[in-house]
Design a protein around this motif. Structure first.
Motif, PDB file in Angstrom:
ATOM      1  N   LEU A  48      -5.618  12.103  -8.614  1.00 53.50           N
ATOM      2  CA  LEU A  48      -5.287  12.812  -7.373  1.00 53.50           C
ATOM      3  C   LEU A  48      -4.139  12.087  -6.683  1.00 53.50           C
ATOM      4  N   PRO A  49      -3.148  12.814  -6.182  1.00 59.81           N
ATOM      5  CA  PRO A  49      -1.994  12.160  -5.559  1.00 59.81           C
ATOM      6  C   PRO A  49      -2.305  11.665  -4.151  1.00 59.81           C
ATOM      7  N   GLY A  50      -1.480  10.759  -3.663  1.00 58.52           N
ATOM      8  CA  GLY A  50      -1.604  10.266  -2.306  1.00 58.52           C
ATOM      9  C   GLY A  50      -0.408  10.656  -1.473  1.00 58.52           C
ATOM     10  N   GLY A  51       0.395  11.570  -1.932  1.00 61.25           N
ATOM     11  CA  GLY A  51       1.602  11.976  -1.222  1.00 61.25           C
ATOM     12  C   GLY A  51       2.508  12.737  -2.165  1.00 61.25           C
ATOM     13  N   PRO A  52       3.664  13.184  -1.680  1.00 65.76           N
ATOM     14  CA  PRO A  52       4.558  14.002  -2.513  1.00 65.76           C
ATOM     15  C   PRO A  52       5.135  13.249  -3.702  1.00 65.76           C
ATOM     16  N   ARG A  53       5.056  11.912  -3.681  1.00 65.34           N
ATOM     17  CA  ARG A  53       5.550  11.140  -4.811  1.00 65.34           C
ATOM     18  C   ARG A  53       4.418  10.374  -5.481  1.00 65.34           C
ATOM     19  N   GLY A  54       3.215  10.920  -5.389  1.00 70.53           N
ATOM     20  CA  GLY A  54       2.074  10.274  -5.992  1.00 70.53           C
ATOM     21  C   GLY A  54       1.528   9.167  -5.112  1.00 70.53           C
ATOM     22  N   PRO A  55       0.392   8.595  -5.493  1.00 64.84           N
ATOM     23  CA  PRO A  55      -0.191   7.520  -4.695  1.00 64.84           C
ATOM     24  C   PRO A  55       0.671   6.256  -4.760  1.00 64.84           C
ATOM     25  N   VAL A  56       0.877   5.604  -3.618  1.00 66.53           N
ATOM     26  CA  VAL A  56       1.612   4.339  -3.599  1.00 66.53           C
ATOM     27  C   VAL A  56       0.718   3.257  -4.202  1.00 66.53           C
ATOM     28  N   VAL A  57       1.256   2.502  -5.130  1.00 65.05           N
ATOM     29  CA  VAL A  57       0.524   1.399  -5.757  1.00 65.05           C
ATOM     30  C   VAL A  57       1.138   0.105  -5.251  1.00 65.05           C
ATOM     31  N   ALA A  58       0.339  -0.699  -4.548  1.00 66.52           N
ATOM     32  CA  ALA A  58       0.860  -1.899  -3.895  1.00 66.52           C
ATOM     33  C   ALA A  58       0.279  -3.171  -4.505  1.00 66.52           C
ATOM     34  N   PHE A  59       1.142  -4.143  -4.690  1.00 66.71           N
ATOM     35  CA  PHE A  59       0.786  -5.493  -5.092  1.00 66.71           C
ATOM     36  C   PHE A  59       1.465  -6.448  -4.113  1.00 66.71           C
ATOM     37  N   VAL A  62       5.436  -6.252  -3.674  1.00 67.51           N
ATOM     38  CA  VAL A  62       6.099  -5.108  -4.307  1.00 67.51           C
ATOM     39  C   VAL A  62       5.208  -3.868  -4.256  1.00 67.51           C
ATOM     40  N   THR A  63       5.831  -2.690  -4.080  1.00 72.24           N
ATOM     41  CA  THR A  63       5.103  -1.420  -4.138  1.00 72.24           C
ATOM     42  C   THR A  63       5.814  -0.470  -5.097  1.00 72.24           C
ATOM     43  N   PHE A  64       5.044   0.429  -5.678  1.00 71.20           N
ATOM     44  CA  PHE A  64       5.553   1.404  -6.641  1.00 71.20           C
ATOM     45  C   PHE A  64       5.187   2.802  -6.162  1.00 71.20           C
ATOM     46  N   ASP A  65       6.099   3.763  -6.327  1.00 74.43           N
ATOM     47  CA  ASP A  65       5.733   5.158  -6.139  1.00 74.43           C
ATOM     48  C   ASP A  65       6.534   6.034  -7.093  1.00 74.43           C
ATOM     49  N   GLY A  66       6.125   7.304  -7.154  1.00 67.38           N
ATOM     50  CA  GLY A  66       6.749   8.230  -8.096  1.00 67.38           C
ATOM     51  C   GLY A  66       5.954   8.400  -9.369  1.00 67.38           C
ATOM     52  N   GLY A  67       4.942   7.560  -9.568  1.00 67.56           N
ATOM     53  CA  GLY A  67       4.139   7.618 -10.788  1.00 67.56           C
ATOM     54  C   GLY A  67       2.678   7.381 -10.495  1.00 67.56           C
ATOM     55  N   VAL A  68       1.895   7.287 -11.548  1.00 69.14           N
ATOM     56  CA  VAL A  68       0.462   6.991 -11.448  1.00 69.14           C
ATOM     57  C   VAL A  68       0.080   5.999 -12.538  1.00 69.14           C
TER      58      VAL A  68
END
Length: 205
Positions: A48-59, A62-68
């Motif tokens: 399930l997405p967390g926004g228009p660019r997919g769920p934000v993955v944070a470490f 650094v953070t990642f978006d656009g993917g899953v």
């Protein structure tokens, strides 16, 4: 006069020692994100997405978006670091029937000077590009690699970029819109640790 000159020389020497000491303390360290610590399922349709660019993955840092995050069973086990990878596609839908943008963004909390990552191609043969930007959005440079399509073992390659003031990156594909499908793994970047309190006290002294 001789006393003043002597004090001046000692002050200059102390400043030089502090600079050298701080440089030694602030050496950068390499950090690698492999996405393996996140529980993941097989496919885009499980997420399930967390926004228009997919769920934000944070470490940390650094953070990642656009993917899953997915495990590598749907990628013929091609993830360089099993079991997970971070993928994007603009034609495989997510669990709510929405689509990802087909590109991946990597944002750092403070600037880095070098980045390396693995790219895993999912669809047809294509060229993949890593673009680096500074805090103002100015393009610092890029690197590209051509890869065959899934499930060829050689559908995995590496991209990297080095330069001062890297704040964010974009990973893009030359696949046609509606046919974009790729993933990344093992994102390695440098960080400069903050001096410990004891170090700051020594520098102040």
């Amino acid at each position: 006069m001789g006393r003043s000159k002597s004090l001046f020389d000692w002050r200059v020497l102390l400043v030089i020692i502090q600079i050298v000491f701080l440089s030694a303390v602030a050496r950068s360290e390499a950090v690698t994100i492999d996405f393996d610590s996140i529980p993941a399922t097989c496919c885009y349709s499980d997420v399930l997405p967390g926004g228009p660019r997919g769920p934000v993955v944070a470490f940390p840092g650094v953070t990642f978006d656009g993917g899953v995050v997915m495990d590598n069973t749907g990628w013929a086990g091609l993830a360089p670091s099993a079991p997970n990878l971070y993928g994007t596609s603009d034609f495989y839908s997510l669990a709510d029937a929405s689509f990802l943008p087909g590109f991946i963004t990597i944002l750092f909390s403070s600037p880095v000077t070098s980045v390396m990552l693995d790219v895993i191609n999912g669809f047809g043969a294509s060229t993949f590009t890593l673009s680096a930007f500074d805090i103002s959005g100015f393009l610092l440079g890029s690197s590209s690699i051509a890869l065959p399509g899934y499930p060829s073992p050689s559908a995995v390659g590496s991209l990297g970029f080095s330069g001062s003031g890297i704040y964010y990156l974009m990973v893009t594909s030359a696949q046609s819109p509606g046919s974009i499908d790729f993933a990344i793994d093992n994102v390695t970047f440098d960080v400069t640790p903050a001096p410990e309190p004891s170090t700051l006290i020594l520098l102040g002294a």
